[in-house]
Design a protein around this motif. Structure first.
Motif, PDB file in Angstrom:
ATOM      1  N   UNK A 106       0.881  -1.168  -0.104  1.00 53.01           N
ATOM      2  CA  UNK A 106       0.113  -0.028   0.135  1.00 53.01           C
ATOM      3  C   UNK A 106       0.877   1.081   0.099  1.00 53.01           C
ATOM      4  N   UNK A 107       0.299   2.178  -0.376  1.00 55.38           N
ATOM      5  CA  UNK A 107       0.948   3.530  -0.267  1.00 55.38           C
ATOM      6  C   UNK A 107       0.426   4.359   0.862  1.00 55.38           C
ATOM      7  N   UNK A 108       1.293   4.882   1.775  1.00 54.70           N
ATOM      8  CA  UNK A 108       0.572   5.703   2.865  1.00 54.70           C
ATOM      9  C   UNK A 108       1.541   6.751   3.126  1.00 54.70           C
ATOM     10  N   UNK A 109       1.259   7.770   3.979  1.00 54.05           N
ATOM     11  CA  UNK A 109       1.824   9.042   4.057  1.00 54.05           C
ATOM     12  C   UNK A 109       2.513   9.356   5.408  1.00 54.05           C
ATOM     13  N   UNK A 110       3.426  10.417   5.427  1.00 57.12           N
ATOM     14  CA  UNK A 110       4.053  10.765   6.631  1.00 57.12           C
ATOM     15  C   UNK A 110       2.937  11.343   7.404  1.00 57.12           C
ATOM     16  N   UNK A 111       3.169  11.234   8.885  1.00 60.85           N
ATOM     17  CA  UNK A 111       1.838  11.800   9.627  1.00 60.85           C
ATOM     18  C   UNK A 111       0.905  11.086   9.929  1.00 60.85           C
ATOM     19  N   UNK A 112       0.445   9.958   8.987  1.00 62.90           N
ATOM     20  CA  UNK A 112      -0.554   9.315   9.020  1.00 62.90           C
ATOM     21  C   UNK A 112      -0.926   8.391  10.313  1.00 62.90           C
ATOM     22  N   UNK A 113      -2.395   8.388  10.552  1.00 61.73           N
ATOM     23  CA  UNK A 113      -2.738   7.631  11.713  1.00 61.73           C
ATOM     24  C   UNK A 113      -4.099   6.739  11.274  1.00 61.73           C
ATOM     25  N   UNK A 114      -3.856   5.814  11.242  1.00 61.55           N
ATOM     26  CA  UNK A 114      -5.237   4.829  10.580  1.00 61.55           C
ATOM     27  C   UNK A 114      -5.328   3.775  11.779  1.00 61.55           C
ATOM     28  N   UNK A 115      -5.029   3.370  12.918  1.00 56.45           N
ATOM     29  CA  UNK A 115      -5.302   2.465  13.858  1.00 56.45           C
ATOM     30  C   UNK A 115      -4.135   1.470  14.337  1.00 56.45           C
ATOM     31  N   UNK A 116      -4.623   0.654  15.367  1.00 59.70           N
ATOM     32  CA  UNK A 116      -3.646   0.002  15.982  1.00 59.70           C
ATOM     33  C   UNK A 116      -3.503  -1.620  15.738  1.00 59.70           C
TER      34      UNK A 116
END
Length: 495
Positions: A144-154
């Motif tokens: 996947x592609x994700x970003x700096x600073x991201x928060x999507x869960x634990x």
């Protein structure tokens, strides 16, 4: 020792002591706010000791209508009194059908016209996992592609997408994720800031994906937040979001937008993607959609519905009370124009906070959208970088949060360095409450700034009263409490 000689415990202190002894060391908000709430209404929370607070945390954005809103309570009571089954796995119920109707009515029409919904476990992180699995199934790809600073869960997949390294370091890798630069004007990853930084981010993403030696295989999805919450309340420029939609569409990469915290009017539109006009392939929804009760879904284009039965399941996917409360909340927000109201109040608060920043150099940046606002606190004595940003000051931010609590204001920290004061008040906030929030926050920052610049004044300032009494929800008490608290310069250290 006689009973008379035993010191009396403050109300709620025994509860706090047992929590410290019995709950895990992973508890978070309980460390920041050593209070025992016993009653709550709207934006006001009352502790066991009788003190009242204005709640600008709102269950981390869950309480769109505030605490115990009448329309939510009525929906819950009506459902309880009807005798409807409260738990039925994923069977069809009238409550689920009504919630789905309300949800689809609230979505961008172009998206809703060809959408399917999957009910997940009751937390946003499970909906993120479901969205990833859906796109992996549909595309036959991993990564996947994700970003700096991201928060999507634990949970594992969501944590792999999350940018915060501190929570990931003790754990094995959660998957193949390529980290991309999120446009962050104040601390631009390219050192230029503004629109130029966002343009560079888009150019970098596009060229990296097209570089045959860039090391990136075509992923199952790109996952992003239109406004990063835990990352420090960083709104993505609309043009950049449109560029991400174009880049992914041209390359056959599904775009997943995480609206767990931004949804249901929070940013000044019902859904944050509506600001840019972007139509994603999937939206991850939770928090406010349950009307204060646990509920999470992923909504996606029907083209991707290639799952087999049981491909993503879980016991608690059919919370009848949450669906009833959620449907009532969605309709109330729409009928009463609360998204538009959030935009107006948010703009007003942002303007006042930016004016305050000209007086208090410890405020490095004020940003956000609607009633999702962030105030980044910095070392005012340090030299600014090439973008004009000074170093974050997390210790100062902790003291400000504590000073806010002493003044009857609940705010939490976030951001890359835990130095961003995050404001997430309910969408039902009144003008008087908004003024009180500003007064208390301004006084807290000014007071801690004074202590930090003149340490010798702390002892004299400790005699000042920082207590809060009266109704935090009333206009008079909100202003009087803020005035009474001015000059209080003694705050507690540490978490």
């Amino acid at each position: 020792m006689s009973l008379a000689a035993i010191p009396a415990q403050a109300p709620g202190e025994a509860v706090l002591r047992r929590q410290r002894v019995r709950e895990s060391s992973a508890r978070t908000y309980a460390r920041s706010f050593p209070i025992v709430p016993v009653r709550a209404n709207g934006m006001t929370v009352e502790g066991a000791d009788g003190r009242r607070y204005l709640d600008c945390l709102s269950g981390a954005g869950t309480l769109a209508l505030g605490h115990n809103h009448p329309v939510v309570l009525e929906a819950i009571r009506r459902t309880l009194d009807s005798g409807a089954p409260l738990h039925l796995l994923d069977l069809a119920t009238a409550e689920k059908d009504d919630f789905t109707t309300a949800l689809f009515e609230s979505l961008p029409p172009e998206f809703a016209a060809r959408a399917r919904v999957h009910f997940c476990g009751p937390a946003g992180t499970d909906a993120v996992e479901a969205a990833l699995k859906l796109m992996q199934t549909a595309t036959g790809r991993s990564g996947a592609l994700a970003f700096t600073g991201a928060y999507h869960g634990m949970t594992a997949g969501a944590l792999a997408l999350t940018g915060n390294t501190a929570v990931k370091e003790p754990l094995p890798s959660g998957g193949d994720v390529v980290r991309l630069p999120y446009p962050y004007g104040y601390r631009c990853p390219f050192g230029v800031g503004g629109e130029a930084g966002a343009d560079l981010s888009a150019t970098y993403v596009e060229r990296l994906l097209d570089d045959p030696s860039g090391g990136v295989t075509t992923p199952a999805a790109m996952v992003l937040e239109a406004v990063q919450g835990e990352g420090g309340v960083v709104p993505a420029p609309d043009g950049w979001l449109r560029a991400m939609r174009r880049i992914t569409a041209e390359r056959g990469i599904p775009l997943i937008v995480d609206e767990v915290q931004t949804g249901v009017g929070r940013t000044g539109r019902m859904w944050a993607v509506e600001h840019s006009g972007v139509v994603p392939d999937a939206m991850v929804l939770s928090k406010a959609i349950g009307g204060s009760l646990p509920l999470a879904v992923v909504v996606y284009r029907e083209d991707y519905d290639g799952w087999r039965p049981g491909a993503h399941t879980g016991t608690f996917r059919g919370n009848t009370l949450a669906m009833a409360a959620g449907a009532a909340t969605l309709r109330y927000v729409a009928a009463h124009g609360l998204a538009e109201r959030a935009a107006v109040v948010g703009d007003r608060l942002t303007s006042r906070l930016r004016d305050l920043a000209t007086e208090l150099p410890a405020i490095g940046d004020v940003r956000g959208r609607g009633l999702m606002l962030g105030v980044e606190l910095v070392d005012a004595a340090a030299e600014p970088d090439s973008c004009g940003a000074r170093p974050a000051d997390p210790a100062f931010a902790v003291r400000v949060r504590e000073a806010c609590l002493e003044r009857g204001l609940i705010v939490e920290l976030g951001g890359r360095h835990d130095a961003v004061l995050r404001l997430l008040p309910p969408l039902t906030i009144t003008d008087e409450q908004a003024a009180a929030v500003f007064d208390r926050l301004a006084d807290a920052i000014a007071s801690v700034s004074s202590v930090s610049s003149t340490p010798s004044s702390a002892a004299a300032g400790s005699a000042g009263s920082a207590g809060v009494s009266g109704s935090a929800g009333s206009p008079a008490s909100g202003r009087d409490d803020a005035v009474a608290a001015r000059g209080a310069e003694s705050v507690r250290e540490g978490r």
